[in-house]
Design an enzyme around this catalytic site. Sequence first.
Site, short mmCIF file in Angstrom:
data_model
loop_
_atom_site.label_atom_id
_atom_site.label_comp_id
_atom_site.label_asym_id
_atom_site.label_seq_id
_atom_site.Cartn_x
_atom_site.Cartn_y
_atom_site.Cartn_z
N VAL A 635 0.81 -1.21 0.00
CA VAL A 635 0.00 0.00 0.00
C VAL A 635 0.85 1.26 0.00
CG1 VAL A 635 -2.14 -0.90 0.96
CG2 VAL A 635 -0.31 -0.24 2.50
N GLY A 639 11.51 5.68 2.09
CA GLY A 639 12.93 5.46 2.24
C GLY A 639 13.24 4.28 3.15
N LYS A 642 8.82 -0.81 2.79
CA LYS A 642 7.48 -0.87 2.21
C LYS A 642 6.40 -1.06 3.26
CE LYS A 642 7.62 -2.42 -2.54
NZ LYS A 642 7.45 -3.53 -3.47
N ASP A 753 8.02 14.58 12.48
CA ASP A 753 7.78 14.41 11.05
C ASP A 753 6.30 14.58 10.72
OD1 ASP A 753 8.66 11.93 8.53
OD2 ASP A 753 8.64 14.11 8.49
#
Length: 952
Positions: A635, A639, A642, A753
């Site tokens: 999906v 970096g 997956k 982040d």
Amino acid sequence: MGRRSLVLLLLVFIKCLIIAAQTNNNDAAALNALQSSWKNTPSNWVGSDPCGSGWVGIECTNSRVTSIVLTNMNLTGQLSGDIGSLSELQTLDLSSNKLMTGPLPQEIVNLKNLSSLCLTGCGFSGPIPNGIGSLQQLLYLALTSNRFSGPIPNSIGNLSNLYYLDLTDNQLSGSIPVSSGTIPGLDMLLQTRHFHLGKNQLSGTIPPQLFSSNMRLLHVLLDNNNFSGIIPSTLGLVQTLEVVRLDRNSLSGTVPPNISNIANLHELALSNNSLTGPMPNLTGMNRLNYVDMSINSFDISDVPPWISSLQSLTTLMMENAQLEGPIPANLFSLPDLQTVELSNNHLNGTLNISTTYSNLLQSIDLQNNSITDFVPITGGNNITILLEGNPTCEKTDQKTQSYCNSSQSSSTNSMSRNNNCLQVSCSSGEVASPNCKCAYPYKGTLFFRALSAFDLGNSTYYVTVEEYLMQTLKSYELPVDSVSLSNPTIDSFGYLGLSLEVFPSSEDRFNKTGITMIGYVLNNLSFRPPLLFGPYFLIADTYDFYAGSNKRISSGIIIGAVVGGSLLLLLLVLAGVYAFHQKKRARMAIEQNNPFANWDLNMGNGSAPQLKGARRFSFEELKKYTNNFSDANGVGSGGYGKVYQGTLSTGQRIAIKRAQKDSMQGGNEFKTEIELLSRVHHKNLVTLEGFCFEQAEQMLVYEYIPNGTVMDSLSGKSGIKLDWMSRLRVALGAARGLVYLHEHANPPIIHRDIKSNNILLDESLNAKVADFGLSKPKLDSERNHVTTQVKGTVGYMDPEYYMTQQLTEKSDVYSFGVLLLELITGRRPIERGKYIVKEVRDAMDKTKELYDLHEILDPAIGLGTKLKGLEKFVDLAMRCVEETGAKRPTMGEVVKEIENIMQLSGLNPIAESAYTSETYEEAGKGHSHHPYSDDGFNYSGSFPPSRLIEPK
Ligand SMILES: *[C@@H]1O[C@H](CO)[C@@H](O)[C@H](O)[C@H]1NC(C)=O
Ligand SMILES: *[C@@H]1O[C@H](CO)[C@@H](O)[C@H](O)[C@H]1NC(C)=O
Ligand SMILES: *[C@@H]1O[C@H](CO)[C@@H](O)[C@H](O)[C@H]1NC(C)=O
């Protein structure tokens, strides 16, 4: 008297009237009457305007008294009939006032709006008034630990909304009432989740009519009574059951075989009865953790073969159960097995555990059997084995071994804090908190009745429970410094008592508001206990509000080195009571060079997939769930590696983040990350379900969030259109998630982040903050900032952090500001070389409508419609992206501002968070959610609001 003074007097009189008008006259009179019949009411209970003058423990709505919460006030007296005049009362909690005595007045039936009645741990006596059945709004009824006597009123069957019924530990007698003709009975309680009737003098048979397939019961606790006759087979119809305790009665006959249909059962306790016939066949009950069949008259048989198939079993108790023959060797290889109690049977042959055994195994009690040989286990030093009274112990070489001398394997039962605070000497009455501060703690005992939920041998577990309680109390803004649990003891009723201490943060003692709220919050938590610890009740010790209050806190000075932020207790849990033969659970790392070796053991509980705490998945399992990590299941990627979606065998969907080889962390870092993530629970944060760490793999398993990222919605990729209102809701949700991380997580966490790609949308488009991969916990030593290598995503990164490398919460605020701009413009932060912050700053003209931003706004936001509050939203975003952190608001302030904006737009921000009874009911329905674990710390809806907090 002159005319002037008359006028003055009249004015004063009128003024009084106006002030008094804040409280409804009837209610004021009723409270005054109650007050005059009680001793030790709070000192501000004076005058005739309880609402207007903010009496401690009283909550009003529109001049009517709606809530009385006075727990552990040392209140003394009786509850007079005046209570019945408070016709708008919704909450009455007088728990832990041992000197509140006498009967419950009949007038209580007039409280037609009462939804919560909690009198746990008082001294009330006499019968439970039959009229209680007319309290149609009642959801929560807890009369636990009083001296109520007489029968359970039939009329309770009329409480059609009742969720929680707890009459444990009274002197109730007679049989369980069931309906007949026009007479109601407990069989009518189709909404009720908890029947807690243990520790009374109830008798007669358990009526078959009591149970039906329409019921939604989770807990049936009928233990410690005088019930006789057979166990009705209708019990097997209640598919929702998780805990059944019928132990310590006089039940007889055969256990109905259909009991094995109850697929969700975690705990089945049938011990100390006179049950006969074959031991029930529990094949297929794969959720069972705790099985207690001890002390019954079952047919003589071998150890039932199905035991070795109960994959979740942690505790097996079959003491004195007519067992004979050999002990199946594969029993000990059940993965979660901790405690085996098989004493006083006729088991024979050799005890040989040496092959594979559960690495959680703590104790095996086989005393008084016919075992002729024992092969000591290699490497099993941590396991307590008791073999006294077996032929093998007559052999000269075994006689002297500790396993043949139960007195030598002395089992104490204490849990002691590490000696951080040894050098702190507190004045009398004061206690050193886990943070080494001297104070007068709130003390009490938590009594847990479902032992399956309680991981007695796991020291991490206690810390987790302490943290949970701490977070919960903090979420009510209570001035709490720390929470400590100690001294687990299991009493002869099979209840586990844990001493609780709650330490104040600001002063060295709590005020009355603090004390009453602690009791109230903890009682309500027992109403919806998190899966972590199951149902309990709290009996608080009387709090001394004035002890040493004229002394200064001079002795409470911390002398020694205080370990910063260390709440950790080094726990030694040793237990001997009951059959829990405990021993040290502080496990040594097996391999020093593998930081996971030790931790692995403590995380090994893979039994209940719905557990909130992180669960370990094997590589094989995850491979299966993702079709061998097929591309079709992919999906996303980044970096780090997956992301795959998968489906557990329970049907629950998960998202798996699989690190690629070059982005793997060291074992320690991975461990830190998981420990951090598994402690974080909030409805606006993506929940970590578990992890995998093996075969050179590092994977994080998250709950699956179906509607993708906010970025996908803004770019049109996911096909979801967000209008202005939805965007406001997204902003609010994400902001709340961040407030939780910054202010409520312990230690606080800086996300580092925040971006539209890390905000996910669930089925109702609620925002959930994801990806804590770069998150930094803040330790106490880093009070103001964390110095760290700069990480984050270009476009969102705080310039100040970038330059100084000093990370603060304000760095997240900056990124959040960029996200807000993204939400209104639909643009990426840096698009075609242009930076969104500069673009908006340059384009805006505050004198014009919508700040003249029409050009730059996302057309999909609904430009034709009224964008109420948009200007304020832009203002907020611009404040978040101020150059210096000091000028930016905190996330808490951001939430408040977004709430204001929503109100302007006609949205009700409160409804966004309210925990309504509707969502509460929904909670149990989804297959992937546990009715308890669903709501994290967010209990805001149903508590009396903040007015209970004493004005300064
Ligand atoms: C228990 O039940 C299972 C299936 O329900 C059956 O296969 C098994 O033979 C039974 N075991 C005993 C000992 O009766
Ligand atoms: C164990 O007990 C069973 C049943 O009493 C008996 O049949 C068997 O021979 C005994 N086995 C040993 C090794 O003594
Ligand atoms: C100990 O308790 C913690 C917290 O509940 C849990 O995550 C962990 O899996 C437990 N460890 C064992 C060995 O059961």
